[in-house]
Design a protein around this motif. Structure first.
Motif, PDB file in Angstrom:
ATOM      1  N   THR A 104      41.554  46.778  38.767  1.00  0.00           N
ATOM      2  CA  THR A 104      42.890  46.225  39.015  1.00  0.00           C
ATOM      3  C   THR A 104      42.870  44.722  38.742  1.00  0.00           C
ATOM      4  O   THR A 104      41.822  44.092  38.788  1.00  0.00           O
ATOM      5  N   GLU A 154      47.668  46.671  36.189  1.00  0.00           N
ATOM      6  CA  GLU A 154      48.318  45.352  36.366  1.00  0.00           C
ATOM      7  C   GLU A 154      49.707  45.544  36.963  1.00  0.00           C
ATOM      8  O   GLU A 154      50.160  46.673  37.149  1.00  0.00           O
ATOM      9  N   GLY A 171      42.589  42.689  41.597  1.00  0.00           N
ATOM     10  CA  GLY A 171      43.920  42.075  41.643  1.00  0.00           C
ATOM     11  C   GLY A 171      44.405  41.894  43.064  1.00  0.00           C
ATOM     12  O   GLY A 171      44.266  42.776  43.904  1.00  0.00           O
ATOM     13  N   SER A 172      44.952  40.730  43.340  1.00  0.00           N
ATOM     14  CA  SER A 172      45.577  40.511  44.643  1.00  0.00           C
ATOM     15  C   SER A 172      46.532  39.337  44.513  1.00  0.00           C
ATOM     16  O   SER A 172      46.636  38.732  43.454  1.00  0.00           O
ATOM     17  N   SER A 193      39.334  28.709  40.047  1.00  0.00           N
ATOM     18  CA  SER A 193      38.399  29.366  40.979  1.00  0.00           C
ATOM     19  C   SER A 193      37.286  30.086  40.217  1.00  0.00           C
ATOM     20  O   SER A 193      37.388  30.349  39.014  1.00  0.00           O
TER      21      SER A 193
HETATM   22  P1  NAI Z   1      43.936  35.879  38.990  1.00  0.00           P
HETATM   23  O1  NAI Z   1      45.139  35.395  39.706  1.00  0.00           O
HETATM   24  O2  NAI Z   1      43.507  35.210  37.718  1.00  0.00           O
HETATM   25  O3  NAI Z   1      44.121  37.418  38.626  1.00  0.00           O
HETATM   26  C1  NAI Z   1      44.613  38.362  39.517  1.00  0.00           C
HETATM   27  C2  NAI Z   1      45.347  39.399  38.721  1.00  0.00           C
HETATM   28  O4  NAI Z   1      45.721  40.433  39.609  1.00  0.00           O
HETATM   29  C3  NAI Z   1      46.632  38.885  38.070  1.00  0.00           C
HETATM   30  O5  NAI Z   1      46.596  39.180  36.683  1.00  0.00           O
HETATM   31  C4  NAI Z   1      47.736  39.647  38.797  1.00  0.00           C
HETATM   32  O6  NAI Z   1      48.823  39.946  37.965  1.00  0.00           O
HETATM   33  C5  NAI Z   1      46.991  40.900  39.222  1.00  0.00           C
HETATM   34  N1  NAI Z   1      47.615  41.616  40.362  1.00  0.00           N
HETATM   35  C6  NAI Z   1      48.281  41.111  41.408  1.00  0.00           C
HETATM   36  N2  NAI Z   1      48.728  42.080  42.205  1.00  0.00           N
HETATM   37  C7  NAI Z   1      48.316  43.245  41.660  1.00  0.00           C
HETATM   38  C8  NAI Z   1      48.494  44.604  41.994  1.00  0.00           C
HETATM   39  N3  NAI Z   1      49.204  44.969  43.066  1.00  0.00           N
HETATM   40  N4  NAI Z   1      47.932  45.540  41.195  1.00  0.00           N
HETATM   41  C9  NAI Z   1      47.244  45.197  40.102  1.00  0.00           C
HETATM   42  N5  NAI Z   1      47.063  43.919  39.694  1.00  0.00           N
HETATM   43  C10 NAI Z   1      47.593  42.956  40.475  1.00  0.00           C
HETATM   44  O7  NAI Z   1      42.766  35.894  40.065  1.00  0.00           O
HETATM   45  P2  NAI Z   1      41.194  36.022  39.827  1.00  0.00           P
HETATM   46  O8  NAI Z   1      40.612  34.677  39.644  1.00  0.00           O
HETATM   47  O9  NAI Z   1      40.916  37.060  38.820  1.00  0.00           O
HETATM   48  O10 NAI Z   1      40.755  36.516  41.291  1.00  0.00           O
HETATM   49  C11 NAI Z   1      41.155  37.779  41.786  1.00  0.00           C
HETATM   50  C12 NAI Z   1      40.891  37.867  43.263  1.00  0.00           C
HETATM   51  O11 NAI Z   1      39.503  37.813  43.543  1.00  0.00           O
HETATM   52  C13 NAI Z   1      41.532  36.755  44.104  1.00  0.00           C
HETATM   53  O12 NAI Z   1      42.057  37.332  45.270  1.00  0.00           O
HETATM   54  C14 NAI Z   1      40.342  35.891  44.459  1.00  0.00           C
HETATM   55  O13 NAI Z   1      40.584  35.186  45.654  1.00  0.00           O
HETATM   56  C15 NAI Z   1      39.285  36.940  44.641  1.00  0.00           C
HETATM   57  N6  NAI Z   1      37.902  36.467  44.614  1.00  0.00           N
HETATM   58  C16 NAI Z   1      37.012  37.086  45.446  1.00  0.00           C
HETATM   59  C17 NAI Z   1      35.690  36.724  45.465  1.00  0.00           C
HETATM   60  C18 NAI Z   1      34.721  37.406  46.390  1.00  0.00           C
HETATM   61  O14 NAI Z   1      33.581  36.941  46.444  1.00  0.00           O
HETATM   62  N7  NAI Z   1      35.057  38.441  47.129  1.00  0.00           N
HETATM   63  C19 NAI Z   1      35.210  35.643  44.603  1.00  0.00           C
HETATM   64  C20 NAI Z   1      36.203  35.080  43.732  1.00  0.00           C
HETATM   65  C21 NAI Z   1      37.513  35.481  43.757  1.00  0.00           C
END
Ligand code: NAI
Length: 323
Positions: A10, A42, A88-89, A236
């Motif tokens: 996701t 997405e 995704g979130s 990030s």
């Molecule tokens: P990003 O914002 O670049 O990408 C997130 C994607 O998820 C976006 O393309 C968005 O459209 C999509 N999305 C949102 N809601 C959705 C849904 N209901 N269904 C499917 N897709 C959806 O963020 P990035 O940098 O890829 O990070 C993703 C997540 O991972 C964030 O929440 C971030 O905080 C988290 N994270 C967690 C880590 C961990 O160690 N557990 C480490 C780094 C980031």
């Protein structure tokens, strides 16, 4: 040739996925002899961007990619999935309280938990990366009554890897020289990166570093590493998060080389409240993980574990309506 494994991801058009999907496609997660079918999810406004990502994956002509699809419907993306990476979130918006963030993401993860329950393989392995990862994983598991909650995990491996790297640098050793690193608790600033059990080339880590460095440098550095990356990079952590997701799933599926940290449903081990998604030291074997038991926990560690446990309990309270 083996049967392909279906991997649902996701947030397929996001930053982490832009590294993650390509490494999975190259065989880094499941091995160079394991074909995959990639099922990307997405939200509607990001479907064009997702189309671009799929075009690029096709353009790589990866021999292991036996299929790729993009959808904005969880039931399609999770259909028969063997592995689901919930990346995704919703990011924290301006002026948003942590409780608002929990609620906004809770809605996403309850829908996705239900969709996994109804559509994924009955043996699906789920890794939640999207923050707040532990509580999102709790919500997804609670909304998938036909799946075992042990099939849901939260990503702590980035924290674990950060801790390995900090200790290796400090002791002028390699990460592979370190054994028994543990990160306990929540993927947040309350997490407890614990070197009290760790050894470096067989020697106790705490004999090699001074206590002040451990408590006042190492622990806060690992806890706040995410914020330090944002400060330095202006964005990030993405590639390191993707790498950690690959490590987590690879070890879960193929076995770990010693102790690793995973956010998993607490069974009450080490006196932690049952049910919350708490990061424990585990060993993975035969596609399962087991908590490492009977480690001696000193008073300092006990206090740190309590703090992060309390945060997870209060997060659970904040989303009680979704469980
Ligand atoms: P990003 O914002 O670049 O990408 C997130 C994607 O998820 C976006 O393309 C968005 O459209 C999509 N999305 C949102 N809601 C959705 C849904 N209901 N269904 C499917 N897709 C959806 O963020 P990035 O940098 O890829 O990070 C993703 C997540 O991972 C964030 O929440 C971030 O905080 C988290 N994270 C967690 C880590 C961990 O160690 N557990 C480490 C780094 C980031």
């Amino acid at each position: 040739m083996k049967e392909p494994v279906r991997v649902a991801i996701t947030g397929g058009a996001g930053n982490i996925s832009y590294s993650l999907i390509f490494r999975i496609a190259a065989g880094d997660m499941l091995g160079p002899d394991q074909p995959v079918i990639l099922q990307l999810l997405e939200i509607p406004p990001a479907m064009d961007a997702l189309k671009g990502v799929i075009m690029e994956i096709n353009d790589c002509a990866f021999p292991l990619v036996h299929g790729i699809s993009g959808s904005d419907k969880p039931e399609e993306a999770f259909k028969d999935a063997d592995i689901a990476l919930l990346v995704g979130s919703k990011p924290r918006g301006k002026g948003m309280e942590r409780s608002d963030l929990l609620k906004a993401n809770g809605d996403i993860f309850s829908v996705q938990g239900k969709a996994l329950n109804d559509n994924a393989s009955k043996d699906v392995k789920v890794l939640v990366v999207g923050n707040p990862a532990n509580t999102n994983a709790l919500i997804a598991a609670a909304n998938a009554p036909d799946l075992d909650n042990k099939q849901f995990t939260a990503m702590m491996r980035l924290d674990h890897n950060r801790a390995l790297s900090q200790l290796a640098q400090k002791t002028d050793s390699q990460v592979t020289d370190i054994d028994k690193m543990i990160v306990w608790g929540n993927h947040s600033a309350t997490q407890y990166p614990d070197i009290s059990q760790a050894t470096v080339n067989g020697k106790p880590a705490l004999d090699l570093v001074d206590r002040d460095w451990y408590e006042n440098d190492f622990i806060p550095t690992v806890q706040k590493r995410g914020a330090a990356i944002i400060e330095a990079r202006g964005a990030s952590s993405a590639a390191s998060a993707a790498s950690a997701a690959i490590d987590h799933v690879r070890d879960w599926v193929k076995g770990s080389d010693g102790i690793v940290s995973m956010g998993i449903p607490s069974d009450g081990s080490y006196g932690v409240e049952e049910g919350i998604m708490f990061s424990y030291p585990v060993i993975c074997k035969n596609g399962q993980y087991e908590i490492v038991q009977d480690l001696e926990i000193d008073e300092f560690s006990r206090g740190r574990m309590k703090t992060t446990e309390e945060e997870l309990r209060s997060e659970r309270e904040a989303v009680a309506a979704l469980l």
